[in-house]
Design a protein around this motif. Structure first.
Motif, PDB file in Angstrom:
ATOM      1  N   SER A  90       0.826  -1.195   0.000  1.00 26.77           N
ATOM      2  CA  SER A  90       0.000   0.000   0.000  1.00 26.77           C
ATOM      3  C   SER A  90       0.865   1.250   0.000  1.00 26.77           C
ATOM      4  CB  SER A  90      -0.924   0.007   1.221  1.00 26.77           C
ATOM      5  OG  SER A  90      -0.167  -0.074   2.408  1.00 26.77           O
ATOM      6  N   GLY A  91       0.333   2.326  -0.508  1.00 22.03           N
ATOM      7  CA  GLY A  91       1.099   3.560  -0.544  1.00 22.03           C
ATOM      8  C   GLY A  91       0.360   4.620  -1.332  1.00 22.03           C
ATOM      9  N   LYS A 132      -6.287  -1.535  -6.041  1.00 21.00           N
ATOM     10  CA  LYS A 132      -7.403  -0.744  -5.513  1.00 21.00           C
ATOM     11  C   LYS A 132      -6.910   0.653  -5.186  1.00 21.00           C
ATOM     12  CE  LYS A 132     -10.650  -2.785  -3.188  1.00 21.00           C
ATOM     13  NZ  LYS A 132     -11.425  -3.280  -2.048  1.00 21.00           N
ATOM     14  N   GLY A 134      -8.213   3.551  -2.610  1.00 24.19           N
ATOM     15  CA  GLY A 134      -9.215   3.660  -1.567  1.00 24.19           C
ATOM     16  C   GLY A 134      -9.946   2.341  -1.457  1.00 24.19           C
ATOM     17  N   ASN A 135     -11.241   2.376  -1.603  1.00 23.95           N
ATOM     18  CA  ASN A 135     -12.016   1.139  -1.551  1.00 23.95           C
ATOM     19  C   ASN A 135     -12.450   0.662  -2.931  1.00 23.95           C
ATOM     20  OD1 ASN A 135     -12.031   0.987   1.317  1.00 23.95           O
ATOM     21  ND2 ASN A 135     -13.481   2.688   1.306  1.00 23.95           N
ATOM     22  N   SER A 136     -11.914   1.297  -3.984  1.00 25.83           N
ATOM     23  CA  SER A 136     -12.352   0.951  -5.335  1.00 25.83           C
ATOM     24  C   SER A 136     -11.321   0.087  -6.049  1.00 25.83           C
ATOM     25  CB  SER A 136     -12.573   2.224  -6.171  1.00 25.83           C
ATOM     26  OG  SER A 136     -13.501   3.059  -5.554  1.00 25.83           O
ATOM     27  N   ASN A 152     -10.214  13.359  -2.723  1.00 23.59           N
ATOM     28  CA  ASN A 152     -10.733  14.292  -1.735  1.00 23.59           C
ATOM     29  C   ASN A 152      -9.802  14.456  -0.543  1.00 23.59           C
ATOM     30  OD1 ASN A 152     -11.025  11.901  -0.450  1.00 23.59           O
ATOM     31  ND2 ASN A 152     -13.246  11.907  -0.433  1.00 23.59           N
ATOM     32  N   SER A 153      -8.624  13.909  -0.656  1.00 20.23           N
ATOM     33  CA  SER A 153      -7.732  14.004   0.485  1.00 20.23           C
ATOM     34  C   SER A 153      -6.715  15.123   0.332  1.00 20.23           C
ATOM     35  CB  SER A 153      -7.012  12.684   0.699  1.00 20.23           C
ATOM     36  OG  SER A 153      -6.302  12.335  -0.456  1.00 20.23           O
ATOM     37  N   TYR A 232      -4.437   6.858  -1.773  1.00 16.01           N
ATOM     38  CA  TYR A 232      -3.842   5.587  -1.348  1.00 16.01           C
ATOM     39  C   TYR A 232      -4.291   4.435  -2.236  1.00 16.01           C
ATOM     40  CZ  TYR A 232      -1.065   6.383   2.769  1.00 16.01           C
ATOM     41  OH  TYR A 232      -0.054   6.722   3.597  1.00 16.01           O
ATOM     42  N   TRP A 233      -3.328   3.654  -2.634  1.00 12.80           N
ATOM     43  CA  TRP A 233      -3.633   2.459  -3.403  1.00 12.80           C
ATOM     44  C   TRP A 233      -3.278   1.218  -2.594  1.00 12.80           C
ATOM     45  CZ3 TRP A 233       1.197   0.681  -3.294  1.00 12.80           C
ATOM     46  CH2 TRP A 233       2.259   1.528  -3.533  1.00 12.80           C
ATOM     47  N   ASN A 234      -3.775   0.098  -3.084  1.00 16.41           N
ATOM     48  CA  ASN A 234      -3.571  -1.177  -2.414  1.00 16.41           C
ATOM     49  C   ASN A 234      -3.335  -2.220  -3.497  1.00 16.41           C
ATOM     50  OD1 ASN A 234      -3.867  -3.578  -0.967  1.00 16.41           O
ATOM     51  ND2 ASN A 234      -5.347  -2.651   0.435  1.00 16.41           N
TER      52      ASN A 234
END
Lengths: 275, 190
Positions: A90-91, A132, A134-136, A152-153, A232-234
């Motif tokens: 993540s990062g 991903k 965020g949650n997408s 939005n961050s 943020y990605w995952n």
């Protein structure tokens, strides 16, 4: 007669209460309450720091693998792929990042040896999941179906991001929608697998305030408002290991070599490189 | 008065010097339980909070629904000489610290508690009270059924019930600090 019925009724109620109390009654003896806190970034304001983290999950996905922890492979791993561990990377860097898994020789007691009876060949298959933000879940390796995501961050409210990720590896021959795999084998020698992720090659940015609403690749627009960070990605995936030995401990790649009885160990090192 | 101040300052300073000069050492601890029927402790990892609601560490991922994921938020210990107990766990949603907000001010999460080794040895709750019955987490030691969960981890993952719902709620949240209270209670069967 009336009294007898009343007494019987009372006795029945008392018996029911006693039976119920005997099996279900609990008394509190201890307790605690704790507060946990979280934060939501400002929708406008300072840019977040560039950050990245890699976490590994054990084969049962129940615990994070900490530095130095062993992952035990069962007999089932002989001749077929066995789920060894998963990674969650993540990062918030939108530039290219490379995740490198270095697999050492799997040798008797982890010793450095060139005696073929004291090490066993194995191969690893890395299967990655779609990234991903965020949650997408976002698209892989294509910009045409990039996932729109209003950041939005940070950066204020004028930029709309169209996220898509890319992953490349020399060993990947095809890319599947649900993920892909990167097979690698060493047949006894140390080897490494490098997974290069690059969000900037497919992600687009749209200035919502601009009249033309033109979308541009994130690595081509002026980066004054991005400072190399995005939402943020995952990026996650799973590593499968196959031990190339038969049940009689002979190598499946060379049956004239028979591994000694004992515990075999291979160190795995994970590294992150940012371009 | 001035001399006293100087003397006190010197004493304090020498204490700091002594503390700084103390050689490094290794600390080991072996824990045990004596003459106690039930021990229950909870610790929240200070370095884990506050965590970022936008961060992928707590991102809900439906493909991980059947396993433990999220940010490691703390640990708990539950030791009992009898399995005739139950541990009740519940929590509030993460709620914005500004109580004047009435919209976009909270998000739910899933709290995981590890209850032993192995893939299936965990329980989770999205806030509703979770009753962990002693027999379900007991082990047999010297032919005696006991509970021995020492420093088992707890994890948190955002969870509004579905991927889409979690994303929708999270993206609309007001900025600021959010708090949740986790409540534990230990009960003995009588």
């Amino acid at each position: 007669m009336k009294k007898l019925i009343l007494v019987t009724l009372v006795l029945c109620l008392a018996a029911q209460f006693w039976l119920f109390a005997d099996g279900e009654s609990y008394t509190q003896v201890d307790g605690a309450s704790r507060i946990i806190t979280a934060y939501k970034n400002q929708k406008t304001g300072e840019l977040p720091d560039l950050s990245m983290a890699i976490r590994l999950l054990d084969s049962s996905d129940t615990e994070f693998v900490e530095d130095g922890k062993d992952i035990n492979l069962p007999v089932d791993a002989r001749g077929s792929y066995y789920k060894a561990f998963s990674w969650v990377f993540s990062g918030n860097a939108f530039g290219a990042v490379t995740l490198t898994f270095s697999f050492a020789r799997m040798s008797l007691n982890g010793a450095n040896t060139n005696n073929q009876t004291e090490y066993i060949p194995y191969k690893v298959k890395m299967v990655y999941s779609p990234s991903k933000v965020g949650n997408s879940t976002i698209q892989m390796n294509t910009a045409s179906t990039a996932q729109a995501y209003m950041t939005n961050s940070f950066t204020g409210t004028t930029y709309r991001m169209y996220y898509a990720d890319s992953i490349s590896n020399g060993a990947v021959s095809s890319v599947e929608t649900s993920g892909g795999e990167s097979p690698a084998s060493n047949y006894g020698n140390a080897f490494s697998v490098a997974l290069s992720y690059n969000m900037s090659s497919n992600t687009k940015v749209q200035d919502a305030d601009a009249q033309d609403k033109k979308q541009e690749y994130i690595n081509k627009v002026t980066q004054n408002n991005h400072a190399n960070v995005c939402d943020y990605w995952n990026r996650s995936g799973t590593a499968y290991v196959q031990l190339l030995i038969n049940n009689d401990r002979t190598w499946s790649t060379n049956s004239s070599i028979k591994a000694k009885v004992g515990e075999y160990r291979a160190n795995v090192t994970v590294g992150v490189t940012v371009q | 008065m001035k001399k006293l101040f100087i003397v006190l300052s010197n004493i304090l300073f020498s204490l700091f010097v002594l503390a700084a000069a103390e050689p490094s050492k290794y600390d080991f601890a072996i824990s045990g339980v004596v003459r106690s029927s039930i021990v229950f402790q909870v610790t929240i990892f200070e370095d884990a909070i506050p965590f970022d609601l936008d961060g992928s560490l707590v991102t809900y991922n439906p493909s991980y629904a059947s396993m433990v994921t999220g940010i490691r938020i703390g640990q708990y210990t539950l030791v009992s000489r009898t399995p005739s107990i139950k541990l009740c766990v519940s929590h509030t949603p993460l709620v914005h610290s500004d109580s004047s907000l009435t919209e976009n001010n909270q998000i739910n999460y899933r709290l995981y508690l590890i209850t032993g080794d192995g893939a299936q040895n965990f329980v989770s709750t999205r806030g509703e009270q979770l009753d962990i019955l002693g027999p379900s987490i007991s082990t047999t030691v010297n032919d005696t059924e006991v509970i021995s969960l020492i420093d088992e981890y707890m994890y948190v993952t955002l969870d509004e019930g579905s991927d889409a719902a979690t994303e929708a709620v999270c993206s609309e949240l007001e900025s600021g600090i959010y708090q949740s209270t986790i409540t534990f209670s230990v009960w003995v069967q009588t």
